[in-house]
Motif scaffolding. Structure first.
Motif, PDB file in Angstrom:
ATOM      1  N   LYS A 106       0.907  -1.137   0.099  1.00 20.05           N
ATOM      2  CA  LYS A 106      -0.067  -0.021   0.138  1.00 20.05           C
ATOM      3  C   LYS A 106       0.683   1.336  -0.024  1.00 20.05           C
ATOM      4  O   LYS A 106       1.905   1.266   0.476  1.00 20.05           O
ATOM      5  CB  LYS A 106      -0.958  -0.138   1.411  1.00 20.05           C
ATOM      6  CG  LYS A 106      -1.794  -1.255   1.412  1.00 20.05           C
ATOM      7  CD  LYS A 106      -3.021  -1.359   0.386  1.00 20.05           C
ATOM      8  CE  LYS A 106      -3.867  -2.545   0.718  1.00 20.05           C
ATOM      9  NZ  LYS A 106      -5.101  -2.375   0.194  1.00 20.05           N
ATOM     10  N   LYS A 107       0.354   2.368  -0.526  1.00 23.75           N
ATOM     11  CA  LYS A 107       1.073   3.686  -0.426  1.00 23.75           C
ATOM     12  C   LYS A 107       0.431   4.786   0.174  1.00 23.75           C
ATOM     13  O   LYS A 107      -0.830   4.618   0.313  1.00 23.75           O
ATOM     14  CB  LYS A 107       1.201   4.106  -2.080  1.00 23.75           C
ATOM     15  CG  LYS A 107       2.007   2.937  -2.970  1.00 23.75           C
ATOM     16  CD  LYS A 107       3.484   3.004  -2.453  1.00 23.75           C
ATOM     17  CE  LYS A 107       4.026   1.884  -3.575  1.00 23.75           C
ATOM     18  NZ  LYS A 107       4.997   1.124  -3.005  1.00 23.75           N
ATOM     19  N   GLY A 108       0.794   5.632   0.695  1.00 25.10           N
ATOM     20  CA  GLY A 108       0.341   6.903   1.418  1.00 25.10           C
ATOM     21  C   GLY A 108       1.016   7.630   1.965  1.00 25.10           C
ATOM     22  O   GLY A 108       2.252   6.991   2.527  1.00 25.10           O
ATOM     23  N   ARG A 109       0.762   8.530   2.656  1.00 28.79           N
ATOM     24  CA  ARG A 109       1.562   9.439   3.661  1.00 28.79           C
ATOM     25  C   ARG A 109       1.249   9.026   4.890  1.00 28.79           C
ATOM     26  O   ARG A 109       0.259   9.112   5.606  1.00 28.79           O
ATOM     27  CB  ARG A 109       1.210  11.217   3.372  1.00 28.79           C
ATOM     28  CG  ARG A 109       1.572  11.500   2.074  1.00 28.79           C
ATOM     29  CD  ARG A 109       0.753  13.081   1.898  1.00 28.79           C
ATOM     30  NE  ARG A 109      -0.502  13.001   2.329  1.00 28.79           N
ATOM     31  CZ  ARG A 109      -1.323  14.084   2.254  1.00 28.79           C
ATOM     32  NH1 ARG A 109      -0.624  15.110   2.157  1.00 28.79           N
ATOM     33  NH2 ARG A 109      -2.540  14.119   2.547  1.00 28.79           N
ATOM     34  N   LEU A 110       2.321   8.826   5.881  1.00 26.37           N
ATOM     35  CA  LEU A 110       2.264   8.302   7.207  1.00 26.37           C
ATOM     36  C   LEU A 110       1.870   9.642   7.831  1.00 26.37           C
ATOM     37  O   LEU A 110       2.484  10.424   7.985  1.00 26.37           O
ATOM     38  CB  LEU A 110       3.526   7.625   7.540  1.00 26.37           C
ATOM     39  CG  LEU A 110       3.508   6.591   8.672  1.00 26.37           C
ATOM     40  CD1 LEU A 110       2.594   5.404   8.041  1.00 26.37           C
ATOM     41  CD2 LEU A 110       5.019   6.088   8.913  1.00 26.37           C
ATOM     42  N   ALA A 111       0.998   9.238   8.817  1.00 22.74           N
ATOM     43  CA  ALA A 111       0.388  10.293   9.671  1.00 22.74           C
ATOM     44  C   ALA A 111       0.443   9.999  11.020  1.00 22.74           C
ATOM     45  O   ALA A 111       0.359   8.667  11.493  1.00 22.74           O
ATOM     46  CB  ALA A 111      -0.842  11.017   9.571  1.00 22.74           C
ATOM     47  N   ALA A 112       0.560  10.630  12.062  1.00 22.57           N
ATOM     48  CA  ALA A 112       0.554  10.441  13.540  1.00 22.57           C
ATOM     49  C   ALA A 112      -0.987  10.645  13.711  1.00 22.57           C
ATOM     50  O   ALA A 112      -1.567  11.473  13.674  1.00 22.57           O
ATOM     51  CB  ALA A 112       1.261  11.538  14.554  1.00 22.57           C
ATOM     52  N   CYS A 113      -1.542   9.494  14.156  1.00 20.98           N
ATOM     53  CA  CYS A 113      -3.055   9.511  14.355  1.00 20.98           C
ATOM     54  C   CYS A 113      -3.566   9.465  16.054  1.00 20.98           C
ATOM     55  O   CYS A 113      -4.674   9.087  16.300  1.00 20.98           O
ATOM     56  CB  CYS A 113      -3.626   8.043  13.845  1.00 20.98           C
ATOM     57  SG  CYS A 113      -3.196   7.920  11.986  1.00 20.98           S
ATOM     58  N   ASN A 114      -2.778  10.385  16.679  1.00 21.04           N
ATOM     59  CA  ASN A 114      -3.255  10.517  17.985  1.00 21.04           C
ATOM     60  C   ASN A 114      -3.961  11.428  18.095  1.00 21.04           C
ATOM     61  O   ASN A 114      -4.898  11.626  19.260  1.00 21.04           O
ATOM     62  CB  ASN A 114      -1.960  10.487  18.915  1.00 21.04           C
ATOM     63  CG  ASN A 114      -0.906  11.661  18.392  1.00 21.04           C
ATOM     64  OD1 ASN A 114      -1.222  12.371  17.398  1.00 21.04           O
ATOM     65  ND2 ASN A 114      -0.174  11.869  19.468  1.00 21.04           N
ATOM     66  N   VAL A 115      -4.231  12.604  17.228  1.00 21.98           N
ATOM     67  CA  VAL A 115      -5.107  13.726  17.510  1.00 21.98           C
ATOM     68  C   VAL A 115      -5.480  13.724  16.018  1.00 21.98           C
ATOM     69  O   VAL A 115      -4.768  13.955  14.875  1.00 21.98           O
ATOM     70  CB  VAL A 115      -4.632  15.003  17.808  1.00 21.98           C
ATOM     71  CG1 VAL A 115      -5.546  16.116  17.784  1.00 21.98           C
ATOM     72  CG2 VAL A 115      -4.008  14.846  19.230  1.00 21.98           C
ATOM     73  N   ILE A 116      -6.994  13.505  15.984  1.00 25.00           N
ATOM     74  CA  ILE A 116      -7.354  13.659  14.534  1.00 25.00           C
ATOM     75  C   ILE A 116      -8.585  14.701  14.303  1.00 25.00           C
ATOM     76  O   ILE A 116      -9.490  14.428  15.255  1.00 25.00           O
ATOM     77  CB  ILE A 116      -7.827  12.195  13.795  1.00 25.00           C
ATOM     78  CG1 ILE A 116      -6.740  11.281  14.013  1.00 25.00           C
ATOM     79  CG2 ILE A 116      -8.450  12.534  12.254  1.00 25.00           C
ATOM     80  CD1 ILE A 116      -7.264   9.906  13.409  1.00 25.00           C
ATOM     81  N   VAL A 117      -8.438  15.633  13.486  1.00 25.78           N
ATOM     82  CA  VAL A 117      -9.780  16.385  13.407  1.00 25.78           C
ATOM     83  C   VAL A 117     -10.663  16.114  12.125  1.00 25.78           C
ATOM     84  O   VAL A 117      -9.496  16.163  10.989  1.00 25.78           O
ATOM     85  CB  VAL A 117      -9.218  18.018  13.340  1.00 25.78           C
ATOM     86  CG1 VAL A 117     -10.328  18.991  13.008  1.00 25.78           C
ATOM     87  CG2 VAL A 117      -8.662  18.317  14.699  1.00 25.78           C
ATOM     88  N   ARG A 118     -11.714  15.954  12.134  1.00 21.59           N
ATOM     89  CA  ARG A 118     -12.479  15.787  11.031  1.00 21.59           C
ATOM     90  C   ARG A 118     -14.060  16.297  10.801  1.00 21.59           C
ATOM     91  O   ARG A 118     -14.364  16.463  11.562  1.00 21.59           O
ATOM     92  CB  ARG A 118     -12.873  13.955  10.781  1.00 21.59           C
ATOM     93  CG  ARG A 118     -11.659  12.987  10.617  1.00 21.59           C
ATOM     94  CD  ARG A 118     -12.088  11.744  10.759  1.00 21.59           C
ATOM     95  NE  ARG A 118     -11.823  11.269  12.304  1.00 21.59           N
ATOM     96  CZ  ARG A 118     -11.897  10.302  12.853  1.00 21.59           C
ATOM     97  NH1 ARG A 118     -12.171   9.227  11.855  1.00 21.59           N
ATOM     98  NH2 ARG A 118     -11.667  10.083  14.035  1.00 21.59           N
ATOM     99  N   ARG A 119     -14.282  16.880   9.462  1.00 21.81           N
ATOM    100  CA  ARG A 119     -15.200  17.591   9.389  1.00 21.81           C
ATOM    101  C   ARG A 119     -16.232  16.753   8.837  1.00 21.81           C
ATOM    102  O   ARG A 119     -15.997  15.496   8.209  1.00 21.81           O
ATOM    103  CB  ARG A 119     -14.975  18.424   8.210  1.00 21.81           C
ATOM    104  CG  ARG A 119     -16.238  19.453   8.108  1.00 21.81           C
ATOM    105  CD  ARG A 119     -15.834  20.454   6.822  1.00 21.81           C
ATOM    106  NE  ARG A 119     -14.723  21.202   7.220  1.00 21.81           N
ATOM    107  CZ  ARG A 119     -15.118  22.616   7.528  1.00 21.81           C
ATOM    108  NH1 ARG A 119     -16.285  23.235   7.735  1.00 21.81           N
ATOM    109  NH2 ARG A 119     -13.805  23.499   7.454  1.00 21.81           N
ATOM    110  N   ASN A 120     -17.501  16.771   9.465  1.00 19.82           N
ATOM    111  CA  ASN A 120     -18.547  15.711   8.864  1.00 19.82           C
ATOM    112  C   ASN A 120     -18.914  15.968   7.657  1.00 19.82           C
ATOM    113  O   ASN A 120     -19.848  17.059   7.283  1.00 19.82           O
ATOM    114  CB  ASN A 120     -19.827  15.898   9.928  1.00 19.82           C
ATOM    115  CG  ASN A 120     -20.818  14.826   9.591  1.00 19.82           C
ATOM    116  OD1 ASN A 120     -20.718  14.060   8.658  1.00 19.82           O
ATOM    117  ND2 ASN A 120     -21.772  14.781  10.680  1.00 19.82           N
ATOM    118  N   THR A 121     -18.362  15.349   6.649  1.00 12.25           N
ATOM    119  CA  THR A 121     -18.805  15.380   5.039  1.00 12.25           C
ATOM    120  C   THR A 121     -19.020  13.990   4.399  1.00 12.25           C
ATOM    121  O   THR A 121     -18.421  13.064   5.354  1.00 12.25           O
ATOM    122  CB  THR A 121     -17.579  16.305   4.363  1.00 12.25           C
ATOM    123  OG1 THR A 121     -16.356  15.072   4.242  1.00 12.25           O
ATOM    124  CG2 THR A 121     -17.089  17.424   4.853  1.00 12.25           C
TER     125      THR A 121
END
Length: 156
Positions: A77-92
């Protein structure tokens, strides 16, 4: 499940903010949205130590964080690694759809969110550079503490 699928638990919220239980926030929830730049879809930190899924798999194998075959599920798999300890998501609609895809990847492969996030929600995420922020230590946004077992836990 509530980290990955917040729309199932809070369908009417405008934003979902995930903070790992080992973090103590130093800023208000309203400020964390602004801190991540009021993202169109998703905002979180770049991973401060690793850049690739391959590197994350190697750490998972070394630290025995999951079954080797479940970690290897993600090796191509490919993609940008992120720190997933704080995630802000907009409800879309896009975020809800990709959260479902993220959950499917976790069910099919490793439970490690850093492995499943990059090619699902990572496709629309706005990653904020850590620039001196070490997400596991004290910084202007939060303080990290290790998870502790309650005294009444028995060890095998």
């Amino acid at each position: 499940m509530c980290k990955i699928l917040p729309h199932k638990f809070f369908p009417d919220a405008e934003w979902w903010i995930w903070v790992d239980s080992n973090l103590t926030m130093k800023i208000n929830p309203e400020d964390i949205i602004e801190y991540f730049g009021n993202p169109e879809h998703v905002g979180l930190h770049e991973h401060p130590e690793r850049e690739t899924i391959k590197q994350e798999i190697e750490i998972g194998l070394k630290r025995q964080l999951d079954e080797p075959e479940r970690l290897q599920y993600h090796k191509d798999k490919k993609g940008r690694l992120a720190a997933c300890n704080v995630i802000v998501r907009r409800n879309t609609p896009a975020v809800r759809q990709l959260c479902e895809a993220w959950w499917a990847e976790i069910c099919a492969g490793s439970s490690r969110d850093q492995l499943s996030f990059p090619y699902t929600l990572g496709t629309i995420a706005e990653l904020r550079a850590c620039e001196g922020i070490k997400y596991w230590k004290d910084n202007a946004v939060y303080t990290y503490s290790t998870h502790k077992k309650p005294n009444n836990w028995e060890t095998a």
